[in-house]
Design a protein around this motif. Sequence first.
Motif: not given
Length: 289
Positions: A109-114, A139-148
């Motif tokens: 769910x977090x991955x999708x939200x990000x 730069x844009x992160x690929x880590x979902x939590x950082x991306x969120x």
Amino acid sequence: MESNARRLWKLLEPIHAVGYFSPEPIALLKEAGYRGYWMGYFAARSAPLGAVPAEVVHAVFYNFAFSHVSRALPDAWTYAPPEAADKARRTGAVAALRRHLGPLADSNELIRAASLASRAALGAPPEGRALYAALRSLPVSEDPLTLLWDSATLLREHRGDGHVAALLAAGIGGRESHVFHALANGTSPSVYATSRNIHETEWDSLVSGLQSRGLVTDDGRSLTDAGRETKAGIESTTDALAATAYATLEPAEIDELIALLRPLAKAVVASGEIPGQSPMGLNLDDLDR
């Protein structure tokens, strides 16, 4: 009924705000070398702009006293460069989110939200949005939590840049905006004494200025009808400008993002680290609407 832009702001703001209030980013900013909370705050939030002078940050942030900003900048850059400030805030904020969210931090769910939030955050129009554009250049992160967290921060500053434009168009100065908001929402002046260095003499002067324009009642305790109309116009314009960031999402995706963000925002609020009253103007008990 509230606009989707306002509903999303309420849910994204707590996620972004861990960068100001949670102990992890505060500790990392201190470790980087910044002296005191406010030097770390101004260094970290302005870092995407580069090592600019206090005059630029004062203009972009809009609602701080110049004396407050200039006590931190440019002196902060003699302790550590902007890149260090940005890294400290970002690393600390993500660590705080992981602590608050627990198992949710690694959920689908977090991955999708990000993913949804980042599409909006990276696709928002940058014109006239100085702080957003500066953040967008990183730069844009690929880590979902950082991306969120990155996406929440981008969308927050995109909205904030638009809010400044709305205040300017309505003739409400940066310092006045605090008084205006407090009188509209019943926020104690003491909140602004602590967080924005607005003490009694300045507060009274700001109230007097708003009274002279027919926006505040004679007793200085609330807005007049004209004041409420002006406040409603500012908020409506802010929402309309913020909504441009979500044009990349389909209506069903916006509804999905709202549903996905709600448990995440609630988990952050449940930590108790985000103050109930602050200049953010957020009602932390109002996340279900």
